[in-house]
Write a protein that holds these residues in place. Structure first.
Motif, PDB file in Angstrom:
ATOM      1  N   THR A   3       0.828  -1.207   0.000  1.00  0.00           N
ATOM      2  CA  THR A   3       0.000   0.000   0.000  1.00  0.00           C
ATOM      3  C   THR A   3       0.860   1.253   0.000  1.00  0.00           C
ATOM      4  OG1 THR A   3      -0.166  -0.084   2.409  1.00  0.00           O
ATOM      5  CG2 THR A   3      -1.927  -1.121   1.153  1.00  0.00           C
ATOM      6  N   ILE A   4       2.008   1.221   0.615  1.00  0.00           N
ATOM      7  CA  ILE A   4       2.910   2.373   0.594  1.00  0.00           C
ATOM      8  C   ILE A   4       3.408   2.611  -0.820  1.00  0.00           C
ATOM      9  CG2 ILE A   4       5.122   3.290   1.375  1.00  0.00           C
ATOM     10  CD1 ILE A   4       4.677   1.764   4.009  1.00  0.00           C
ATOM     11  N   LEU A   5       3.878   1.578  -1.473  1.00  0.00           N
ATOM     12  CA  LEU A   5       4.415   1.721  -2.827  1.00  0.00           C
ATOM     13  C   LEU A   5       3.349   2.139  -3.833  1.00  0.00           C
ATOM     14  CD1 LEU A   5       6.969  -1.208  -3.144  1.00  0.00           C
ATOM     15  CD2 LEU A   5       7.384   1.178  -2.565  1.00  0.00           C
ATOM     16  N   ASN A   6       2.100   1.801  -3.569  1.00  0.00           N
ATOM     17  CA  ASN A   6       1.025   2.187  -4.482  1.00  0.00           C
ATOM     18  C   ASN A   6       0.821   3.696  -4.515  1.00  0.00           C
ATOM     19  OD1 ASN A   6       0.491  -0.402  -5.331  1.00  0.00           O
ATOM     20  ND2 ASN A   6      -1.100  -0.755  -3.812  1.00  0.00           N
ATOM     21  N   ASN A   7       1.331   4.399  -3.525  1.00  0.00           N
ATOM     22  CA  ASN A   7       1.211   5.860  -3.482  1.00  0.00           C
ATOM     23  C   ASN A   7       2.218   6.552  -4.397  1.00  0.00           C
ATOM     24  OD1 ASN A   7      -0.854   5.774  -1.555  1.00  0.00           O
ATOM     25  ND2 ASN A   7       0.623   5.690   0.117  1.00  0.00           N
ATOM     26  N   TYR A   8       3.152   5.798  -4.971  1.00  0.00           N
ATOM     27  CA  TYR A   8       4.219   6.386  -5.789  1.00  0.00           C
ATOM     28  C   TYR A   8       4.181   5.810  -7.196  1.00  0.00           C
ATOM     29  CZ  TYR A   8       5.917   7.903  -1.273  1.00  0.00           C
ATOM     30  OH  TYR A   8       6.015   8.481  -0.044  1.00  0.00           O
ATOM     31  N   ASP A   9       4.622   6.625  -8.163  1.00  0.00           N
ATOM     32  CA  ASP A   9       4.638   6.125  -9.538  1.00  0.00           C
ATOM     33  C   ASP A   9       5.823   5.177  -9.738  1.00  0.00           C
ATOM     34  OD1 ASP A   9       6.990   7.537 -10.847  1.00  0.00           O
ATOM     35  OD2 ASP A   9       5.847   9.266 -10.118  1.00  0.00           O
ATOM     36  N   ASP A  10       5.730   4.370 -10.766  1.00  0.00           N
ATOM     37  CA  ASP A  10       6.711   3.319 -11.034  1.00  0.00           C
ATOM     38  C   ASP A  10       8.129   3.857 -11.203  1.00  0.00           C
ATOM     39  OD1 ASP A  10       4.547   1.638 -10.993  1.00  0.00           O
ATOM     40  OD2 ASP A  10       4.387   1.498 -13.168  1.00  0.00           O
ATOM     41  N   MET A  11       8.259   4.958 -11.926  1.00  0.00           N
ATOM     42  CA  MET A  11       9.596   5.512 -12.176  1.00  0.00           C
ATOM     43  C   MET A  11      10.259   5.974 -10.882  1.00  0.00           C
ATOM     44  SD  MET A  11      10.301   5.033 -15.262  1.00  0.00           S
ATOM     45  CE  MET A  11      11.731   6.046 -15.472  1.00  0.00           C
ATOM     46  N   ARG A  12       9.476   6.575 -10.012  1.00  0.00           N
ATOM     47  CA  ARG A  12      10.053   7.035  -8.740  1.00  0.00           C
ATOM     48  C   ARG A  12      10.487   5.852  -7.882  1.00  0.00           C
ATOM     49  NH1 ARG A  12       7.782  10.870  -4.038  1.00  0.00           N
ATOM     50  NH2 ARG A  12       9.796  11.196  -3.047  1.00  0.00           N
ATOM     51  N   VAL A  13       9.697   4.807  -7.870  1.00  0.00           N
ATOM     52  CA  VAL A  13      10.048   3.601  -7.115  1.00  0.00           C
ATOM     53  C   VAL A  13      11.348   3.017  -7.666  1.00  0.00           C
ATOM     54  CG1 VAL A  13       9.361   1.223  -6.587  1.00  0.00           C
ATOM     55  CG2 VAL A  13       7.680   3.069  -6.431  1.00  0.00           C
ATOM     56  N   MET A  14      11.459   2.943  -8.981  1.00  0.00           N
ATOM     57  CA  MET A  14      12.670   2.379  -9.588  1.00  0.00           C
ATOM     58  C   MET A  14      13.904   3.249  -9.302  1.00  0.00           C
ATOM     59  SD  MET A  14      11.790  -0.497 -10.708  1.00  0.00           S
ATOM     60  CE  MET A  14      13.294  -0.962 -11.521  1.00  0.00           C
ATOM     61  N   ARG A  15      13.751   4.571  -9.324  1.00  0.00           N
ATOM     62  CA  ARG A  15      14.877   5.449  -9.007  1.00  0.00           C
ATOM     63  C   ARG A  15      15.335   5.252  -7.569  1.00  0.00           C
ATOM     64  NH1 ARG A  15      11.887   9.347 -11.932  1.00  0.00           N
ATOM     65  NH2 ARG A  15      11.196  10.278  -9.981  1.00  0.00           N
ATOM     66  N   ASN A  89      10.328  -5.674  -9.614  1.00  0.00           N
ATOM     67  CA  ASN A  89       9.847  -4.996 -10.811  1.00  0.00           C
ATOM     68  C   ASN A  89       8.722  -4.038 -10.399  1.00  0.00           C
ATOM     69  OD1 ASN A  89       8.595  -4.187 -13.192  1.00  0.00           O
ATOM     70  ND2 ASN A  89       9.026  -6.131 -14.201  1.00  0.00           N
ATOM     71  N   ALA A  90       8.986  -2.761 -10.469  1.00  0.00           N
ATOM     72  CA  ALA A  90       7.999  -1.761 -10.037  1.00  0.00           C
ATOM     73  C   ALA A  90       6.753  -1.776 -10.900  1.00  0.00           C
ATOM     74  CB  ALA A  90       8.627  -0.375 -10.042  1.00  0.00           C
ATOM     75  N   TYR A  91       6.914  -2.204 -12.128  1.00  0.00           N
ATOM     76  CA  TYR A  91       5.776  -2.180 -13.046  1.00  0.00           C
ATOM     77  C   TYR A  91       4.758  -3.276 -12.723  1.00  0.00           C
ATOM     78  CZ  TYR A  91       9.078   0.835 -15.283  1.00  0.00           C
ATOM     79  OH  TYR A  91       9.979   1.840 -15.516  1.00  0.00           O
ATOM     80  N   THR A  92       5.241  -4.409 -12.265  1.00  0.00           N
ATOM     81  CA  THR A  92       4.325  -5.486 -11.877  1.00  0.00           C
ATOM     82  C   THR A  92       4.130  -5.530 -10.375  1.00  0.00           C
ATOM     83  OG1 THR A  92       6.113  -7.108 -11.709  1.00  0.00           O
ATOM     84  CG2 THR A  92       4.978  -6.921 -13.831  1.00  0.00           C
TER      85      THR A  92
END
Length: 94
Positions: A3-15, A89-92
């Motif tokens: 749920t925390i990661l869902n608050n951020y976009d994929d690119m930011r998570v990957m960075r 994988n942030a996208y999945t």
């Protein structure tokens, strides 16, 4: 965590994962260097005790042994974390 990661976009998570991986690598380098130094100290004490038959401080030997075990555990934990982050994988979101 999902749920925390869902608050951020994929690119930011990957960075952020990339930053964390770089941090892990530098921490591993420092821990490995310390491990080598402590291992060398323990080896020198072992040589002094067993080869030259000179007395050594048993408390120092025990302290080095405990620190080496702690370092080994820290290194292993960081390597495991690094592996999990590299595989994420942030996208999945897996």
């Amino acid at each position: 965590m999902e749920t925390i990661l869902n608050n951020y976009d994929d690119m930011r998570v990957m960075r952020m994962i990339k930053k964390q991986l770089i941090s892990c690598e530098s921490n591993l380098e420092l821990l490995r260097k310390e491990y080598e130094e402590k291992d060398d100290q323990l080896l020198a004490l072992g040589i002094r005790k067993e080869v030259t038959n000179r007395p050594v401080d048993e408390a120092e030997v025990a302290e080095l042994t405990v620190r080496l075990e702690a370092l080994k555990k820290e290194i292993q934990e960081i390597e495991e974390d690094k592996s999990k982050m590299a595989a994420y994988n942030a996208y999945t979101r897996r």
